[in-house]
Motif scaffolding. Structure first.
Motif, mmCIF file in Angstrom:
data_model
loop_
_atom_site.group_PDB
_atom_site.id
_atom_site.type_symbol
_atom_site.label_atom_id
_atom_site.label_comp_id
_atom_site.label_asym_id
_atom_site.label_seq_id
_atom_site.Cartn_x
_atom_site.Cartn_y
_atom_site.Cartn_z
ATOM 1 N N GLY A 42 0.806 -1.216 0.000
ATOM 2 C CA GLY A 42 0.000 0.000 0.000
ATOM 3 C C GLY A 42 0.833 1.256 0.000
ATOM 4 N N THR A 43 0.147 2.361 -0.209
ATOM 5 C CA THR A 43 0.767 3.683 -0.183
ATOM 6 C C THR A 43 0.749 4.214 1.243
ATOM 7 O OG1 THR A 43 -1.312 4.837 -0.550
ATOM 8 C CG2 THR A 43 -0.081 4.143 -2.521
ATOM 9 N N ALA A 44 1.440 5.306 1.458
ATOM 10 C CA ALA A 44 1.449 5.919 2.787
ATOM 11 C C ALA A 44 0.030 6.270 3.231
ATOM 12 C CB ALA A 44 2.337 7.162 2.777
ATOM 13 N N SER A 45 -0.781 6.785 2.333
ATOM 14 C CA SER A 45 -2.151 7.141 2.719
ATOM 15 C C SER A 45 -2.994 5.901 2.999
ATOM 16 C CB SER A 45 -2.808 8.037 1.662
ATOM 17 O OG SER A 45 -2.804 7.417 0.406
ATOM 18 N N ASP A 46 -2.786 4.807 2.262
ATOM 19 C CA ASP A 46 -3.476 3.544 2.550
ATOM 20 C C ASP A 46 -3.128 3.061 3.950
ATOM 21 O OD1 ASP A 46 -4.548 3.426 -0.043
ATOM 22 O OD2 ASP A 46 -2.896 2.186 -0.792
ATOM 23 N N VAL A 62 -4.051 1.964 9.817
ATOM 24 C CA VAL A 62 -3.582 1.937 11.207
ATOM 25 C C VAL A 62 -4.076 3.133 12.014
ATOM 26 C CG1 VAL A 62 -1.556 0.535 10.653
ATOM 27 C CG2 VAL A 62 -1.352 3.013 10.707
ATOM 28 N N ASP A 63 -4.867 3.997 11.381
ATOM 29 C CA ASP A 63 -5.467 5.165 12.044
ATOM 30 C C ASP A 63 -4.409 6.066 12.692
ATOM 31 O OD1 ASP A 63 -7.613 6.821 12.695
ATOM 32 O OD2 ASP A 63 -7.921 5.846 14.639
ATOM 33 N N VAL A 64 -3.424 6.436 11.874
ATOM 34 C CA VAL A 64 -2.331 7.309 12.297
ATOM 35 C C VAL A 64 -2.176 8.390 11.236
ATOM 36 C CG1 VAL A 64 0.170 7.364 12.740
ATOM 37 C CG2 VAL A 64 -1.161 5.437 13.532
ATOM 38 N N SER A 65 -1.653 9.547 11.619
ATOM 39 C CA SER A 65 -1.502 10.643 10.663
ATOM 40 C C SER A 65 -0.552 10.260 9.529
ATOM 41 C CB SER A 65 -0.971 11.895 11.360
ATOM 42 O OG SER A 65 0.395 11.746 11.689
ATOM 43 N N LEU A 66 -0.770 10.856 8.373
ATOM 44 C CA LEU A 66 0.080 10.606 7.207
ATOM 45 C C LEU A 66 1.529 10.982 7.509
ATOM 46 C CD1 LEU A 66 0.297 9.716 4.278
ATOM 47 C CD2 LEU A 66 -0.336 12.030 3.601
ATOM 48 N N GLN A 67 1.735 12.067 8.223
ATOM 49 C CA GLN A 67 3.091 12.507 8.571
ATOM 50 C C GLN A 67 3.793 11.451 9.435
ATOM 51 O OE1 GLN A 67 3.242 16.157 10.782
ATOM 52 N NE2 GLN A 67 5.465 16.273 10.712
ATOM 53 N N VAL A 96 3.053 8.201 9.631
ATOM 54 C CA VAL A 96 3.263 7.008 8.809
ATOM 55 C C VAL A 96 4.467 7.193 7.894
ATOM 56 C CG1 VAL A 96 2.291 5.668 6.896
ATOM 57 C CG2 VAL A 96 0.909 6.133 8.917
ATOM 58 N N THR A 97 4.585 8.353 7.277
ATOM 59 C CA THR A 97 5.717 8.622 6.387
ATOM 60 C C THR A 97 7.046 8.509 7.129
ATOM 61 O OG1 THR A 97 4.343 10.050 5.024
ATOM 62 C CG2 THR A 97 6.713 10.318 4.803
ATOM 63 N N TYR A 98 7.097 9.036 8.336
ATOM 64 C CA TYR A 98 8.299 8.932 9.172
ATOM 65 C C TYR A 98 8.671 7.462 9.387
ATOM 66 C CZ TYR A 98 11.071 8.794 13.465
ATOM 67 O OH TYR A 98 12.037 8.515 14.402
ATOM 68 N N HIS A 99 7.689 6.652 9.775
ATOM 69 C CA HIS A 99 7.958 5.240 10.052
ATOM 70 C C HIS A 99 8.260 4.452 8.780
ATOM 71 C CE1 HIS A 99 7.402 5.213 14.356
ATOM 72 N NE2 HIS A 99 6.351 5.995 14.187
#
Length: 123
Positions: free
Chosen positions: A52-56, A61-66, A68-71
Protein backbone atom coordinates in the motif's frame (compact mmCIF):
# COMPACT_ATOMS: atom_id res chain seq x y z
CA UNK A 1 -14.89 12.27 -14.38
CA UNK A 2 -12.75 9.18 -14.84
CA UNK A 3 -9.01 9.48 -14.44
CA UNK A 4 -6.58 8.70 -17.26
CA UNK A 5 -4.21 7.23 -14.66
CA UNK A 6 -4.55 3.71 -13.27
CA UNK A 7 -5.27 4.10 -9.58
CA UNK A 8 -4.14 0.77 -8.15
CA UNK A 9 -2.72 -1.67 -10.68
CA UNK A 10 -1.73 -5.10 -9.45
CA UNK A 11 1.52 -5.22 -7.51
CA UNK A 12 3.73 -8.12 -8.51
CA UNK A 13 6.02 -8.49 -5.50
CA UNK A 14 7.32 -11.67 -3.94
CA UNK A 15 9.15 -11.04 -0.67
CA UNK A 16 12.05 -13.29 0.14
CA UNK A 17 11.25 -16.08 2.55
CA UNK A 18 13.29 -14.88 5.53
CA UNK A 19 15.49 -12.08 6.83
CA UNK A 20 17.93 -12.81 9.64
CA UNK A 21 18.73 -10.12 12.17
CA UNK A 22 22.00 -10.97 13.90
CA UNK A 23 22.57 -9.52 17.36
CA UNK A 24 26.22 -9.31 18.39
CA UNK A 25 27.62 -9.76 14.90
CA UNK A 26 30.17 -7.58 13.20
CA UNK A 27 27.59 -5.07 11.93
CA UNK A 28 25.15 -3.31 14.28
CA UNK A 29 21.47 -3.51 13.36
CA UNK A 30 18.76 -0.87 13.67
CA UNK A 31 15.97 -3.35 13.02
CA UNK A 32 15.05 -3.87 16.67
CA UNK A 33 15.22 -0.15 17.40
CA UNK A 34 12.88 0.57 14.48
CA UNK A 35 10.49 -2.19 15.52
CA UNK A 36 10.44 -1.13 19.16
CA UNK A 37 7.71 1.35 18.25
CA UNK A 38 4.13 0.05 18.26
CA UNK A 39 3.24 2.24 15.27
CA UNK A 40 6.05 0.74 13.17
CA UNK A 41 4.87 -2.75 14.07
CA UNK A 42 1.30 -1.91 13.08
CA UNK A 43 2.49 -0.41 9.79
CA UNK A 44 4.57 -3.50 8.98
CA UNK A 45 1.58 -5.72 9.81
CA UNK A 46 -0.68 -3.66 7.53
CA UNK A 47 1.80 -3.97 4.67
CA UNK A 48 2.09 -7.71 5.29
CA UNK A 49 -1.66 -7.95 4.61
CA UNK A 50 -1.33 -6.04 1.32
CA UNK A 51 1.11 -3.61 -0.30
CA UNK A 52 0.00 0.00 0.00
CA UNK A 53 0.77 3.68 -0.18
CA UNK A 54 1.45 5.92 2.79
CA UNK A 55 -2.15 7.14 2.72
CA UNK A 56 -3.48 3.54 2.55
CA UNK A 57 -1.37 2.63 5.58
CA UNK A 58 -2.38 5.77 7.48
CA UNK A 59 -6.03 4.84 7.02
CA UNK A 60 -5.42 1.19 7.95
CA UNK A 61 -3.58 1.94 11.21
CA UNK A 62 -5.47 5.17 12.04
CA UNK A 63 -2.33 7.31 12.30
CA UNK A 64 -1.50 10.64 10.66
CA UNK A 65 0.08 10.61 7.21
CA UNK A 66 3.09 12.51 8.57
CA UNK A 67 3.67 9.88 11.29
CA UNK A 68 3.26 7.01 8.81
CA UNK A 69 5.72 8.62 6.39
CA UNK A 70 8.30 8.93 9.17
CA UNK A 71 7.96 5.24 10.05
CA UNK A 72 7.93 4.12 6.40
CA UNK A 73 11.27 5.89 5.92
CA UNK A 74 12.72 4.18 9.00
CA UNK A 75 11.37 0.76 7.96
CA UNK A 76 12.91 1.25 4.49
CA UNK A 77 16.26 2.29 5.96
CA UNK A 78 16.24 -0.84 8.16
CA UNK A 79 15.54 -3.02 5.12
CA UNK A 80 12.17 -4.26 6.38
CA UNK A 81 10.06 -2.77 3.59
CA UNK A 82 10.78 -1.61 0.06
CA UNK A 83 9.08 0.46 -2.65
CA UNK A 84 7.56 -2.00 -5.13
CA UNK A 85 5.45 0.11 -7.46
CA UNK A 86 4.02 3.53 -8.17
CA UNK A 87 0.32 4.26 -8.20
CA UNK A 88 -1.33 7.48 -9.29
CA UNK A 89 -4.01 9.36 -7.42
CA UNK A 90 -7.13 10.51 -9.23
CA UNK A 91 -5.40 13.89 -9.54
CA UNK A 92 -2.36 12.29 -11.19
CA UNK A 93 0.01 12.49 -8.22
CA UNK A 94 2.59 9.70 -7.99
CA UNK A 95 2.31 7.59 -4.83
CA UNK A 96 4.94 5.05 -3.81
CA UNK A 97 3.65 1.58 -2.99
CA UNK A 98 5.45 -0.27 -0.18
CA UNK A 99 5.65 -3.97 0.70
CA UNK A 100 7.64 -6.09 3.16
CA UNK A 101 11.02 -7.38 2.01
CA UNK A 102 10.57 -10.77 3.72
CA UNK A 103 7.84 -13.08 4.94
CA UNK A 104 9.66 -13.84 8.20
CA UNK A 105 12.04 -11.94 10.43
CA UNK A 106 14.36 -14.16 12.48
CA UNK A 107 16.41 -12.72 15.33
CA UNK A 108 19.49 -14.71 16.30
CA UNK A 109 22.50 -14.09 18.49
CA UNK A 110 26.09 -14.34 17.32
CA UNK A 111 29.39 -13.46 18.91
CA UNK A 112 31.55 -10.84 17.17
CA UNK A 113 34.10 -12.33 14.78
CA UNK A 114 37.04 -10.82 16.64
CA UNK A 115 36.40 -12.92 19.77
CA UNK A 116 37.91 -16.39 19.85
CA UNK A 117 35.81 -19.45 20.69
CA UNK A 118 37.46 -19.73 24.13
CA UNK A 119 36.60 -16.10 24.94
CA UNK A 120 32.96 -16.73 23.95
CA UNK A 121 32.85 -19.86 26.13
CA UNK A 122 34.04 -17.91 29.21
CA UNK A 123 31.39 -15.21 28.78
Amino acid sequence: MASAFPHQPTVDHAPREQTDVVIGGDEPTDVLRVLSCDTAQRILAALTDAPGTASDVAAAVDVSLQNVTYHLDRLCDAGLITPVNTWYSEKGKEMTVYAPTAERLVVRFDAPADRSASERDRS
